[in-house]
Design a protein around this motif. Structure first.
Motif, PDB file in Angstrom:
ATOM      1  N   VAL A  41      27.089  38.296  41.499  1.00  0.00           N
ATOM      2  CA  VAL A  41      28.032  39.204  42.148  1.00  0.00           C
ATOM      3  C   VAL A  41      28.338  40.348  41.185  1.00  0.00           C
ATOM      4  O   VAL A  41      28.392  40.152  39.984  1.00  0.00           O
ATOM      5  CB  VAL A  41      29.350  38.514  42.596  1.00  0.00           C
ATOM      6  CG1 VAL A  41      29.065  37.426  43.614  1.00  0.00           C
ATOM      7  CG2 VAL A  41      30.128  37.963  41.432  1.00  0.00           C
ATOM      8  N   GLY A  42      28.501  41.532  41.739  1.00  0.00           N
ATOM      9  CA  GLY A  42      28.822  42.696  40.930  1.00  0.00           C
ATOM     10  C   GLY A  42      30.168  43.265  41.294  1.00  0.00           C
ATOM     11  O   GLY A  42      30.389  44.461  41.128  1.00  0.00           O
ATOM     12  N   THR A  43      31.048  42.419  41.783  1.00  0.00           N
ATOM     13  CA  THR A  43      32.339  42.913  42.263  1.00  0.00           C
ATOM     14  C   THR A  43      33.509  42.135  41.694  1.00  0.00           C
ATOM     15  O   THR A  43      34.614  42.240  42.214  1.00  0.00           O
ATOM     16  CB  THR A  43      32.395  42.826  43.799  1.00  0.00           C
ATOM     17  OG1 THR A  43      32.111  41.472  44.185  1.00  0.00           O
ATOM     18  CG2 THR A  43      31.433  43.785  44.454  1.00  0.00           C
ATOM     19  N   LEU A  44      33.312  41.366  40.643  1.00  0.00           N
ATOM     20  CA  LEU A  44      34.394  40.553  40.089  1.00  0.00           C
ATOM     21  C   LEU A  44      35.484  41.442  39.498  1.00  0.00           C
ATOM     22  O   LEU A  44      35.196  42.338  38.711  1.00  0.00           O
ATOM     23  CB  LEU A  44      33.850  39.614  39.010  1.00  0.00           C
ATOM     24  CG  LEU A  44      34.889  38.726  38.334  1.00  0.00           C
ATOM     25  CD1 LEU A  44      35.411  37.688  39.315  1.00  0.00           C
ATOM     26  CD2 LEU A  44      34.304  38.067  37.105  1.00  0.00           C
ATOM     27  N   ASN A  45      36.711  41.178  39.908  1.00  0.00           N
ATOM     28  CA  ASN A  45      37.866  41.917  39.390  1.00  0.00           C
ATOM     29  C   ASN A  45      39.055  40.988  39.247  1.00  0.00           C
ATOM     30  O   ASN A  45      39.185  40.014  39.991  1.00  0.00           O
ATOM     31  CB  ASN A  45      38.262  43.057  40.338  1.00  0.00           C
ATOM     32  CG  ASN A  45      37.360  44.241  40.205  1.00  0.00           C
ATOM     33  OD1 ASN A  45      37.418  44.962  39.220  1.00  0.00           O
ATOM     34  ND2 ASN A  45      36.506  44.440  41.192  1.00  0.00           N
ATOM     35  N   THR A  46      39.923  41.323  38.319  1.00  0.00           N
ATOM     36  CA  THR A  46      41.190  40.607  38.233  1.00  0.00           C
ATOM     37  C   THR A  46      42.061  41.056  39.392  1.00  0.00           C
ATOM     38  O   THR A  46      41.955  42.190  39.866  1.00  0.00           O
ATOM     39  CB  THR A  46      41.902  40.891  36.895  1.00  0.00           C
ATOM     40  OG1 THR A  46      42.103  42.292  36.768  1.00  0.00           O
ATOM     41  CG2 THR A  46      41.076  40.379  35.729  1.00  0.00           C
ATOM     42  N   LEU A  47      42.912  40.172  39.847  1.00  0.00           N
ATOM     43  CA  LEU A  47      43.771  40.484  40.991  1.00  0.00           C
ATOM     44  C   LEU A  47      45.240  40.309  40.648  1.00  0.00           C
ATOM     45  O   LEU A  47      46.057  41.137  41.005  1.00  0.00           O
ATOM     46  CB  LEU A  47      43.379  39.594  42.176  1.00  0.00           C
ATOM     47  CG  LEU A  47      44.133  39.767  43.476  1.00  0.00           C
ATOM     48  CD1 LEU A  47      44.007  41.195  43.995  1.00  0.00           C
ATOM     49  CD2 LEU A  47      43.617  38.793  44.522  1.00  0.00           C
ATOM     50  N   SER A  48      45.573  39.224  39.938  1.00  0.00           N
ATOM     51  CA  SER A  48      46.982  38.924  39.675  1.00  0.00           C
ATOM     52  C   SER A  48      47.104  38.080  38.410  1.00  0.00           C
ATOM     53  O   SER A  48      46.248  37.236  38.139  1.00  0.00           O
ATOM     54  CB  SER A  48      47.559  38.155  40.867  1.00  0.00           C
ATOM     55  OG  SER A  48      48.843  37.642  40.596  1.00  0.00           O
ATOM     56  N   LEU A  49      48.186  38.313  37.665  1.00  0.00           N
ATOM     57  CA  LEU A  49      48.493  37.463  36.513  1.00  0.00           C
ATOM     58  C   LEU A  49      49.377  36.296  36.909  1.00  0.00           C
ATOM     59  O   LEU A  49      49.302  35.219  36.327  1.00  0.00           O
ATOM     60  CB  LEU A  49      49.188  38.278  35.410  1.00  0.00           C
ATOM     61  CG  LEU A  49      48.323  39.284  34.681  1.00  0.00           C
ATOM     62  CD1 LEU A  49      49.165  40.108  33.711  1.00  0.00           C
ATOM     63  CD2 LEU A  49      47.189  38.581  33.937  1.00  0.00           C
ATOM     64  N   GLU A  50      50.256  36.512  37.884  1.00  0.00           N
ATOM     65  CA  GLU A  50      51.174  35.469  38.324  1.00  0.00           C
ATOM     66  C   GLU A  50      51.171  35.393  39.833  1.00  0.00           C
ATOM     67  O   GLU A  50      51.793  36.251  40.483  1.00  0.00           O
ATOM     68  CB  GLU A  50      52.576  35.763  37.789  1.00  0.00           C
ATOM     69  CG  GLU A  50      53.556  34.638  37.973  1.00  0.00           C
ATOM     70  CD  GLU A  50      53.107  33.316  37.375  1.00  0.00           C
ATOM     71  OE1 GLU A  50      53.234  32.310  38.097  1.00  0.00           O
ATOM     72  OE2 GLU A  50      52.617  33.269  36.243  1.00  0.00           O
ATOM     73  N   PRO A  51      50.454  34.473  40.433  1.00  0.00           N
ATOM     74  CA  PRO A  51      49.594  33.487  39.796  1.00  0.00           C
ATOM     75  C   PRO A  51      48.283  34.126  39.338  1.00  0.00           C
ATOM     76  O   PRO A  51      47.899  35.198  39.836  1.00  0.00           O
ATOM     77  CB  PRO A  51      49.334  32.466  40.928  1.00  0.00           C
ATOM     78  CG  PRO A  51      49.382  33.293  42.170  1.00  0.00           C
ATOM     79  CD  PRO A  51      50.432  34.358  41.909  1.00  0.00           C
ATOM     80  N   PRO A  52      47.567  33.464  38.422  1.00  0.00           N
ATOM     81  CA  PRO A  52      46.299  34.039  37.950  1.00  0.00           C
ATOM     82  C   PRO A  52      45.220  33.986  39.032  1.00  0.00           C
ATOM     83  O   PRO A  52      44.816  32.910  39.471  1.00  0.00           O
ATOM     84  CB  PRO A  52      45.932  33.169  36.742  1.00  0.00           C
ATOM     85  CG  PRO A  52      46.697  31.901  36.917  1.00  0.00           C
ATOM     86  CD  PRO A  52      47.907  32.226  37.742  1.00  0.00           C
ATOM     87  N   LEU A  53      44.789  35.181  39.476  1.00  0.00           N
ATOM     88  CA  LEU A  53      43.797  35.284  40.553  1.00  0.00           C
ATOM     89  C   LEU A  53      42.725  36.296  40.186  1.00  0.00           C
ATOM     90  O   LEU A  53      43.011  37.309  39.538  1.00  0.00           O
ATOM     91  CB  LEU A  53      44.462  35.742  41.855  1.00  0.00           C
ATOM     92  CG  LEU A  53      45.521  34.848  42.481  1.00  0.00           C
ATOM     93  CD1 LEU A  53      46.241  35.585  43.618  1.00  0.00           C
ATOM     94  CD2 LEU A  53      44.894  33.564  42.994  1.00  0.00           C
ATOM     95  N   VAL A  54      41.505  36.027  40.633  1.00  0.00           N
ATOM     96  CA  VAL A  54      40.403  36.982  40.572  1.00  0.00           C
ATOM     97  C   VAL A  54      39.872  37.155  41.985  1.00  0.00           C
ATOM     98  O   VAL A  54      40.200  36.379  42.884  1.00  0.00           O
ATOM     99  CB  VAL A  54      39.267  36.519  39.622  1.00  0.00           C
ATOM    100  CG1 VAL A  54      39.747  36.473  38.184  1.00  0.00           C
ATOM    101  CG2 VAL A  54      38.685  35.185  40.059  1.00  0.00           C
ATOM    102  N   MET A  55      39.030  38.182  42.159  1.00  0.00           N
ATOM    103  CA  MET A  55      38.425  38.404  43.476  1.00  0.00           C
ATOM    104  C   MET A  55      36.995  38.897  43.285  1.00  0.00           C
ATOM    105  O   MET A  55      36.663  39.506  42.269  1.00  0.00           O
ATOM    106  CB  MET A  55      39.241  39.396  44.290  1.00  0.00           C
ATOM    107  CG  MET A  55      39.315  40.774  43.703  1.00  0.00           C
ATOM    108  SD  MET A  55      40.357  41.829  44.748  1.00  0.00           S
ATOM    109  CE  MET A  55      40.296  43.334  43.811  1.00  0.00           C
ATOM    110  N   PHE A  56      36.172  38.617  44.284  1.00  0.00           N
ATOM    111  CA  PHE A  56      34.801  39.107  44.316  1.00  0.00           C
ATOM    112  C   PHE A  56      34.350  39.112  45.763  1.00  0.00           C
ATOM    113  O   PHE A  56      34.970  38.497  46.632  1.00  0.00           O
ATOM    114  CB  PHE A  56      33.868  38.260  43.432  1.00  0.00           C
ATOM    115  CG  PHE A  56      33.828  36.801  43.788  1.00  0.00           C
ATOM    116  CD1 PHE A  56      32.868  36.308  44.659  1.00  0.00           C
ATOM    117  CD2 PHE A  56      34.747  35.911  43.247  1.00  0.00           C
ATOM    118  CE1 PHE A  56      32.822  34.966  44.992  1.00  0.00           C
ATOM    119  CE2 PHE A  56      34.713  34.564  43.571  1.00  0.00           C
ATOM    120  CZ  PHE A  56      33.754  34.084  44.442  1.00  0.00           C
ATOM    121  N   ALA A  57      33.266  39.829  46.032  1.00  0.00           N
ATOM    122  CA  ALA A  57      32.752  39.927  47.395  1.00  0.00           C
ATOM    123  C   ALA A  57      31.387  39.257  47.491  1.00  0.00           C
ATOM    124  O   ALA A  57      30.602  39.285  46.545  1.00  0.00           O
ATOM    125  CB  ALA A  57      32.646  41.390  47.812  1.00  0.00           C
TER     126      ALA A  57
END
Length: 174
Positions: A41-57
């Motif tokens: 995947v070439g879309t990994l991004n951080t989303l949130s620190l609280e709660p800790p979340l990442v996102m990708f497509a």
């Protein structure tokens, strides 16, 4: 300019435009020794620190998508500079993507050796958006070796050069 006179850009024009957005490169894995699956995947991004979340497509037609159900455990292997072959292999359809890849099982997930970072996570949501699904995942933990990342930009893989920090020191993890 008259906004009503604008037309939508062609698919080729959009691909060219989007190719100018640099992205990190990661391999998302599921399963383990009994049935390991993975996808670049070439879309990994951080989303949130609280709660800790990442996102990708993930493309809606991906064979990995059914395994990315809500609650599924996933491994996110953020590739390091020099791991271009791994990125290409996990982006190639109809092959054993783990063939010749050095990896171990951690948290019952495939962890690729020598990646820049390792993030075990759990799928929180799958959101349909266009021809992809946006996956959000809660981060359980993570490790990094502070190497330089593999980046994708203008349809090619690149390794960034270290940049000078505000104190003038060059840092590979800047």
């Amino acid at each position: 300019m008259n906004r009503a006179a604008r037309t939508s850009p062609s698919v080729d024009a959009l691909k060219d435009l989007f190719a100018h957005i640099p992205t990190s490169v990661a391999v998302v894995t599921v399963g383990g020794r009994a049935g390991a699956y993975g996808l670049t995947v070439g879309t990994l991004n951080t989303l949130s620190l609280e709660p800790p979340l990442v996102m990708f497509a993930v493309n809606a037609a991906s064979r990995l998508l059914p395994r990315l159900h809500t609650g599924a455990a996933i491994g996110i292997n953020l590739l390091a500079a020099g791991q271009t072959d791994i990125a290409r292999q996990f982006a190639t359809a109809a092959i054993d993507r783990f063939d010749g890849i050095r990896w171990c099982e951690e948290y019952a997930l495939p962890r690729i050796d020598d990646t820049m970072a390792w993030i075990p996570a759990r799928v929180q949501q799958r959101i349909p958006l266009g021809d992809h699904r946006l996956i959000t995942a809660s981060v359980a933990s993570g490790e990094t070796n502070h190497s330089l990342p593999l980046l994708h930009w203008r349809r090619a893989f690149h390794a960034p050069s270290p940049v000078a920090a505000p104190d003038g020191q060059s840092r590979p993890d800047a």
